[in-house]
Design an enzyme around this catalytic site. Structure first.
Site, mmCIF file in Angstrom:
data_model
loop_
_atom_site.group_PDB
_atom_site.id
_atom_site.type_symbol
_atom_site.label_atom_id
_atom_site.label_comp_id
_atom_site.label_asym_id
_atom_site.label_seq_id
_atom_site.Cartn_x
_atom_site.Cartn_y
_atom_site.Cartn_z
ATOM 1 N N HIS A 1 -9.488 -6.870 -5.728
ATOM 2 C CA HIS A 1 -10.564 -6.263 -4.784
ATOM 3 C C HIS A 1 -11.100 -6.587 -3.597
ATOM 4 O O HIS A 1 -12.466 -6.088 -2.691
ATOM 5 C CB HIS A 1 -11.827 -5.301 -5.853
ATOM 6 C CG HIS A 1 -11.807 -4.014 -4.924
ATOM 7 N ND1 HIS A 1 -12.379 -3.013 -6.440
ATOM 8 C CD2 HIS A 1 -12.250 -3.034 -4.047
ATOM 9 C CE1 HIS A 1 -12.888 -1.705 -5.734
ATOM 10 N NE2 HIS A 1 -12.594 -2.367 -4.431
ATOM 11 N N ARG B 1 -8.519 3.130 -6.543
ATOM 12 C CA ARG B 1 -9.243 2.681 -7.947
ATOM 13 C C ARG B 1 -8.652 2.765 -8.991
ATOM 14 O O ARG B 1 -7.875 2.378 -9.143
ATOM 15 C CB ARG B 1 -10.289 3.950 -7.538
ATOM 16 C CG ARG B 1 -11.885 3.791 -6.765
ATOM 17 C CD ARG B 1 -12.324 2.799 -7.179
ATOM 18 N NE ARG B 1 -14.015 2.540 -6.232
ATOM 19 C CZ ARG B 1 -14.150 2.554 -4.887
ATOM 20 N NH1 ARG B 1 -12.345 1.733 -4.191
ATOM 21 N NH2 ARG B 1 -14.990 2.596 -4.241
#
Length: 315
Positions: free
Chosen positions: A283, A235
């Site tokens: 991502h 993350r």
């Protein structure tokens, strides 16, 4: 009749027990009034503002299943405390492991710099030729004999580690407790000062929690050798981006390959875009929850029977 809401963002067809109906909803629109009484919600790619809207309006909701490996978006949406939350842990192990391996190999073979040289029609001979290992005074250029540290040794790391091993890397995990996982040695965080100086690649697969915020930061980077690369597929909140950028620009780290960022999409004016030794992917490591129907079938059946669910994050 129990109603389970399935997201429009992915084709799903889980086996349903008697007494359960599945209704597909549009993740890009607020829930229509005739669906807010559903007891279960499956989330995948929902904009945060619409997740928060669902949290406010779904008075009968008892369970949220996110297909994401990390449940942080659902936990931040404000669902009532009695609403059980389960994650998609395990659904992304293969794709994320493959993407991480691609990033590590791109770093080793200097693909970011080679692509920039290709764009400039320049034969980058300095990136080829004779190559020494970092332990012979050279750079990190191969996984053969490389020392790889994976911080956050869960199911994704257990899938990734054998891929690295096949290519000759020495893999060590980092987790909350030391021991052995999936056949690999795992150290605790307090053992990092001894492990970091001998690390060629540091891979972050950490979840987003208050305790992991900026955990990959200046103190960690200062203990890595200057030839080391940092790869982050966990993350964005776990990485101190300013500290990383400074370390790369000042030559205290060789480079970084990043799939997640504190702000996504990454702003067009971010310095990461143009940094020669930083590889940016959007991502993209996950994005394909493999086995979602099986997980949903198992959990829907357990939900209606009042049995424990898989991948519980919050009871």
């Amino acid at each position: 009749m129990t109603t389970v809401l399935l997201p429009s963002s992915i084709a799903l067809s889980p086996a349903l027990p008697d007494g359960v109906r599945a209704v597909t909803y549009d993740v890009e629109q607020p829930l229509p009034d005739d669906l807010v009484d559903a007891e279960a919600l499956v989330a995948w790619g929902n904009p945060p503002v619409l997740l928060a809207d669902a949290a406010r309006r779904m008075g009968s909701l008892r369970w949220v299943q996110t297909l994401a490996a990390g449940p942080d978006a659902v936990l931040a949406a404000g669902f009532a405390p009695h609403v059980q939350v389960t994650s998609g842990r395990g659904l992304h192990d293969g794709p994320v492991a493959e993407h991480t391996l691609a990033l590590v190999l791109a770093a080793a073979r200097r693909l970011p710099e080679l692509v920039r040289a290709q764009d400039a029609h320049r034969w980058a001979s300095e990136l080829g030729g004779m190559q020494r290992s970092p332990h012979e005074g050279g750079d990190f250029r191969s996984l053969s004999g490389a020392r790889v540290l994976i911080w956050g040794f869960g199911s994704i790391a257990a899938r990734l580690a054998p891929l690295l091993t096949v290519l000759g890397a020495q893999v060590i995990g980092v987790a909350t407790r030391s021991g052995e996982r999936a056949g690999y040695p795992v150290i605790a965080a307090d053992e990092l000062p001894q492990a970091l100086p001998g690390t060629d690649v540091l891979i972050g697969i950490l979840p987003s929690t208050p305790s992991t915020r900026n955990l990959l930061g200046a103190k960690v980077f200062a203990q890595l050798p200057s030839h080391a690369w940092v790869v982050n597929v966990g993350r964005g909140s776990t990485l101190d981006e300013a500290a990383l950028l400074a370390a790369v620009r000042e030559g205290r780290l060789a480079g970084a390959a990043l799939d997640v960022f504190a702000t996504e999409p990454l702003p067009a004016d971010s310095p990461f875009w143009d940094e020669p030794r930083v590889l940016v992917t959007p991502h993209a490591a996950g994005g394909r929850p493999i086995g979602a129907d099986t997980l949903l079938a198992d959990n829907i059946g357990a939900f209606v029977r009042g049995e424990p669910l898989r991948n519980v994050v919050r009871r």
